[in-house]
Design an enzyme around this catalytic site. Sequence first.
Site, PDB file in Angstrom:
ATOM      1  N   HIS A 162       0.814  -1.223   0.000  1.00  0.00           N
ATOM      2  CA  HIS A 162       0.000   0.000   0.000  1.00  0.00           C
ATOM      3  C   HIS A 162       0.850   1.278   0.000  1.00  0.00           C
ATOM      4  O   HIS A 162       0.297   2.380  -0.097  1.00  0.00           O
ATOM      5  CB  HIS A 162      -0.930   0.029   1.214  1.00  0.00           C
ATOM      6  CG  HIS A 162      -1.984  -1.024   1.193  1.00  0.00           C
ATOM      7  ND1 HIS A 162      -2.875  -1.182   0.162  1.00  0.00           N
ATOM      8  CD2 HIS A 162      -2.292  -2.010   2.103  1.00  0.00           C
ATOM      9  CE1 HIS A 162      -3.680  -2.195   0.414  1.00  0.00           C
ATOM     10  NE2 HIS A 162      -3.345  -2.724   1.586  1.00  0.00           N
ATOM     11  N   ASP A 196      -2.799 -10.651  -2.272  1.00  0.00           N
ATOM     12  CA  ASP A 196      -3.359 -10.147  -1.019  1.00  0.00           C
ATOM     13  C   ASP A 196      -4.837  -9.822  -1.232  1.00  0.00           C
ATOM     14  O   ASP A 196      -5.259  -9.455  -2.335  1.00  0.00           O
ATOM     15  CB  ASP A 196      -2.594  -8.887  -0.600  1.00  0.00           C
ATOM     16  CG  ASP A 196      -2.929  -8.407   0.803  1.00  0.00           C
ATOM     17  OD1 ASP A 196      -2.175  -8.730   1.730  1.00  0.00           O
ATOM     18  OD2 ASP A 196      -3.957  -7.713   0.955  1.00  0.00           O
ATOM     19  N   HIS A 198      -6.426  -7.288  -0.292  1.00  0.00           N
ATOM     20  CA  HIS A 198      -6.590  -5.870  -0.616  1.00  0.00           C
ATOM     21  C   HIS A 198      -5.765  -5.492  -1.847  1.00  0.00           C
ATOM     22  O   HIS A 198      -4.659  -6.009  -2.041  1.00  0.00           O
ATOM     23  CB  HIS A 198      -6.149  -4.995   0.559  1.00  0.00           C
ATOM     24  CG  HIS A 198      -6.882  -5.275   1.826  1.00  0.00           C
ATOM     25  ND1 HIS A 198      -6.415  -6.151   2.777  1.00  0.00           N
ATOM     26  CD2 HIS A 198      -8.061  -4.790   2.308  1.00  0.00           C
ATOM     27  CE1 HIS A 198      -7.264  -6.200   3.796  1.00  0.00           C
ATOM     28  NE2 HIS A 198      -8.267  -5.383   3.532  1.00  0.00           N
ATOM     29  N   ASP A 285      -4.514 -13.221   3.550  1.00  0.00           N
ATOM     30  CA  ASP A 285      -5.779 -12.731   4.108  1.00  0.00           C
ATOM     31  C   ASP A 285      -6.990 -13.009   3.222  1.00  0.00           C
ATOM     32  O   ASP A 285      -8.110 -12.643   3.584  1.00  0.00           O
ATOM     33  CB  ASP A 285      -5.694 -11.238   4.445  1.00  0.00           C
ATOM     34  CG  ASP A 285      -5.024 -10.394   3.380  1.00  0.00           C
ATOM     35  OD1 ASP A 285      -4.606 -10.956   2.341  1.00  0.00           O
ATOM     36  OD2 ASP A 285      -4.902  -9.182   3.579  1.00  0.00           O
TER      37      ASP A 285
END
Length: 342
Positions: A162, A196, A198, A285
């Site tokens: 991120h 991931d 996200h 995740d």
Amino acid sequence: FVYHCPSHSNHTPVQHATGADAVPHVETPRRAECVLAAVQSIPGTQVHTSEREATDDELKVVHDEGLINFITNSWKSMHDAGESILEVVPEVIGYISSGVMYKSKKLHLQVGHYCIDFATPIGEHTATQARKSAALAIDGAKKLLEDPSRTVVSICRPPGHHALKEKYGGYCYFNNAALAAEELKGKGRVCILDIDYHHGNGTQSIFYERDDVMYISIHADPEFEYPFHSGGADELGQGKGEGFNYNFPLPAGTDWNGYEPAFNQAVEKIKEKDVKTLIVSFGADAAAGDPICQFLLYPEHYASMGTTLKGLGLTNMIVFEGGYSSNDILGPVVKSFVESFV
């Protein structure tokens, strides 16, 4: 070959605001220890421990000098100012009004200029551990250049995908996968495959106008999930990078029946683009049972993905990103994926 930093546990973020709630932070030292135990259980694993910090010059290959300086020195600025606050975290995200945006002379009060959310605090040891995490990715990439026949795993904590060139957030400070890609791109095109849960807004942003590093992400639809402002299927790159960025946003509750077709499309894109090196931004995740995520994958699905990727015959590196579930979920997911590359 596994790179690990024992002192990662010095980074213990406390403040985590999500929506209207303040909740205990999920990016804890337990995560990396669980990952380490999982990969150590795979026969033939070699673990290299390192406490090296990435230098400013290494970080500037990806990040702006202002961001590096802020992450490095903002906690000291707050401490020297006599603030009684535990961590540097924004109260307001910076914005432009009437064409201007004030920037405080006190470094720690510039946090709204650099941080994109309210869940990525800077504590006393954060900068040091973020530099060490970055070094694990850089040094892992250098090891891969020496011996491309071995899969390298960098257990990076804090994670990185991120982190943008000029901003940080999403528990990430420096972009570990991007730093690794910069080391490896001299041997031909690199693809960063981000699995991931996200979307890796930072990695996408860094390489969006380039064709030497391709970015592909399979993630939760930003219509309902962080980072909300990037990750759409229509984001295909720009300029030289057009056609080298692919996103596969998926709905909440996605299981393997919904995930596998997107994964297969991602694999086909990798095959089309003459990729030499694959970096997997590996988040665990998307696994069923993760406390902050809404996908339903299981260890056998991660094993299937790893087997397929290994079969591409590329040089492979795995950089650890997210994954917040309990050890009995996280450990088997990590082992299943990494073991498939052996």
